[in-house]
Design an enzyme around this catalytic site. Structure first.
Site, PDB file in Angstrom:
ATOM      1  N   TYR A  33       0.828  -1.202   0.000  1.00 30.80           N
ATOM      2  CA  TYR A  33       0.000   0.000   0.000  1.00 30.80           C
ATOM      3  C   TYR A  33       0.860   1.248   0.000  1.00 30.80           C
ATOM      4  O   TYR A  33       2.077   1.173   0.189  1.00 30.80           O
ATOM      5  CB  TYR A  33      -0.952  -0.006   1.200  1.00 30.80           C
ATOM      6  CG  TYR A  33      -0.309   0.277   2.541  1.00 30.80           C
ATOM      7  CD1 TYR A  33       0.503  -0.662   3.160  1.00 30.80           C
ATOM      8  CD2 TYR A  33      -0.494   1.507   3.181  1.00 30.80           C
ATOM      9  CE1 TYR A  33       1.100  -0.388   4.383  1.00 30.80           C
ATOM     10  CE2 TYR A  33       0.099   1.784   4.406  1.00 30.80           C
ATOM     11  CZ  TYR A  33       0.889   0.828   5.001  1.00 30.80           C
ATOM     12  OH  TYR A  33       1.496   1.101   6.206  1.00 30.80           O
ATOM     13  N   LYS A 147       6.536  -1.912   1.897  1.00 35.71           N
ATOM     14  CA  LYS A 147       5.348  -1.364   2.570  1.00 35.71           C
ATOM     15  C   LYS A 147       4.168  -2.323   2.369  1.00 35.71           C
ATOM     16  O   LYS A 147       3.291  -2.077   1.537  1.00 35.71           O
ATOM     17  CB  LYS A 147       5.051   0.046   2.024  1.00 35.71           C
ATOM     18  CG  LYS A 147       4.169   0.886   2.936  1.00 35.71           C
ATOM     19  CD  LYS A 147       4.212   2.341   2.540  1.00 35.71           C
ATOM     20  CE  LYS A 147       3.144   3.168   3.204  1.00 35.71           C
ATOM     21  NZ  LYS A 147       3.224   3.291   4.649  1.00 35.71           N
ATOM     22  N   GLU A 180      12.142   2.457  14.334  1.00 31.75           N
ATOM     23  CA  GLU A 180      11.225   3.495  13.845  1.00 31.75           C
ATOM     24  C   GLU A 180       9.946   3.404  14.658  1.00 31.75           C
ATOM     25  O   GLU A 180       9.849   2.614  15.601  1.00 31.75           O
ATOM     26  CB  GLU A 180      10.942   3.314  12.350  1.00 31.75           C
ATOM     27  CG  GLU A 180      10.298   1.982  12.011  1.00 31.75           C
ATOM     28  CD  GLU A 180      10.058   1.768  10.514  1.00 31.75           C
ATOM     29  OE1 GLU A 180       9.825   2.738   9.788  1.00 31.75           O
ATOM     30  OE2 GLU A 180      10.101   0.596  10.099  1.00 31.75           O
ATOM     31  N   LEU A 205      11.153   1.234   7.134  1.00 31.94           N
ATOM     32  CA  LEU A 205      10.584   1.753   5.896  1.00 31.94           C
ATOM     33  C   LEU A 205      11.271   3.082   5.576  1.00 31.94           C
ATOM     34  O   LEU A 205      11.407   3.937   6.461  1.00 31.94           O
ATOM     35  CB  LEU A 205       9.077   1.986   6.059  1.00 31.94           C
ATOM     36  CG  LEU A 205       8.403   2.451   4.778  1.00 31.94           C
ATOM     37  CD1 LEU A 205       8.243   1.287   3.806  1.00 31.94           C
ATOM     38  CD2 LEU A 205       7.055   3.083   5.066  1.00 31.94           C
TER      39      LEU A 205
HETATM   40  N1  PLP Z   1       7.564   3.810   9.019  1.00 30.61           N
HETATM   41  C1  PLP Z   1       6.470   3.035   8.944  1.00 30.61           C
HETATM   42  C2  PLP Z   1       6.504   1.664   9.538  1.00 30.61           C
HETATM   43  C3  PLP Z   1       5.309   3.518   8.314  1.00 30.61           C
HETATM   44  O1  PLP Z   1       4.214   2.745   8.234  1.00 30.61           O
HETATM   45  C4  PLP Z   1       5.314   4.834   7.781  1.00 30.61           C
HETATM   46  C5  PLP Z   1       4.124   5.377   7.100  1.00 30.61           C
HETATM   47  O2  PLP Z   1       3.116   4.769   6.987  1.00 30.61           O
HETATM   48  C6  PLP Z   1       6.474   5.603   7.892  1.00 30.61           C
HETATM   49  C7  PLP Z   1       7.588   5.050   8.511  1.00 30.61           C
HETATM   50  C8  PLP Z   1       6.533   6.998   7.350  1.00 30.61           C
HETATM   51  O3  PLP Z   1       6.582   6.979   5.943  1.00 30.61           O
HETATM   52  P1  PLP Z   1       6.050   8.186   5.063  1.00 30.61           P
HETATM   53  O4  PLP Z   1       6.871   9.374   5.464  1.00 30.61           O
HETATM   54  O5  PLP Z   1       6.314   7.766   3.677  1.00 30.61           O
HETATM   55  O6  PLP Z   1       4.616   8.365   5.389  1.00 30.61           O
END
Ligand code: PLP
Length: 287
Positions: A33, A147, A180, A205
């Protein structure tokens, strides 16, 4: 006002939008997603989000359901139908519908594509009062760079945080380092004034907001280091904050009942929030 979802080629009433019970996303979490922020009717960082979607699909050998151009059109058409000004576009691609079996279907399936939108309030340049985070063991698999919709460890961590009065969970690996958040990237500012966030590898991620903030930090000539940091280092830090498409840059003022710094949003996080909002307000749309 009617609210629409996009499901496999059709714009349908959100309340009646359904997928097949043998969709592999539903049965096996065999899908990926993306979430893209929308501000004043404009997508924030569309290209890097769609690049990351392509990467996630490639890593799992799921075919692209439609071309990039068509996906761009679908996103805009759904935003138009739902009169989306400020909020999020959610898109999900799964390997499709097949008789249940763990292995990939032997005859290739058509990937399923679903999009929804969500309205949120217009986020301001003011970072607000900050949030609390709760540490939780990182029990996820070793491909957190993809993701995927397989989010159960993230769900449980976030729930534990909420039950402890915290907004977000900070995931801690076997070495005692913060990887994270459950749905955000984690940052600290050390006592020496270094901006620290974990390096991107298969352990986290690669957040799109994180990537944009790296460029902003460089422009501001902040000292940025990408390295692991431990939970105890975070608790001793001068500042901490999270980033994501949903939260932009949000200060962390408490980690596990311990105040960060003086327990108020710090100047670096507040400045980065302002700059991120400026970026979102002025960025050129690049597809
Ligand atoms: N880390 C995880 C596990 C996430 O699910 C997300 C966003 O959904 C992020 C980091 C932040 O990513 P982004 O800045 O692309 O929203």
């Amino acid at each position: 006002m009617a609210r629409y979802a996009y499901v496999n080629g059709r714009y349908v009433d959100h309340r009646e939008a359904t997928v097949h019970i043998e969709d592999r996303g539903y049965q096996l979490a065999d899908g990926v997603y993306e979430v893209v922020g929308v501000r004043d009717g404009k997508l924030i960082d569309e290209k890097p989000h769609l690049d990351r979607l392509d990467r996630s699909l490639n890593e799992l050998r799921i075919a692209q359901p439609v071309s990039r151009r068509t996906l761009g059109f679908i996103i805009r058409e759904l935003m138009r139908r739902n009169r989306l000004r400020d909020g999020l576009v959610y898109m999900q691609v799964t390997r499709g519908v097949a008789r249940r079996d763990h292995a990939f279907p032997t005859t290739p399936t058509k990937p399923s594509l679903v999009l929804t939108t969500k309205n949120t309030r217009h986020l301001g340049a003011d970072a607000g009062p900050g949030i609390a985070v709760k540490s939780q063991p990182d029990i996820r698999w070793e491909r957190c760079d993809i993701k995927t919709v397989a989010l159960l460890p993230n769900v449980l961590a976030k729930q534990a945080a909420r039950e402890n009065g915290a907004y977000e969970a900070w995931l801690v690996d076997a070495a005692g380092c913060v990887t994270e958040g459950a749905s955000t990237n984690a940052w600290i500012v050390t006592k020496e004034g270094e901006l620290v966030t974990r390096q991107t590898d298969s352990g986290i991620l690669a957040g799109i907001t994180r990537g944009t903030l790296k460029s902003i930090a460089n422009t501001l000539q902040l000292r940025l280091v990408e390295r692991p940091f431990s939970l105890s280092e975070a608790k001793q830090a001068r500042e901490a904050f999270i980033t994501s498409a949903t939260s932009f840059v949000t200060p962390v003022i408490r980690i596990d009942d311990q105040p960060v710094g003086d327990g108020k949003p710090g100047p670096t996080a507040r400045r980065l929030r302002e700059e991120y909002v400026r970026f979102a307000d002025t960025a050129e749309v690049v597809i």
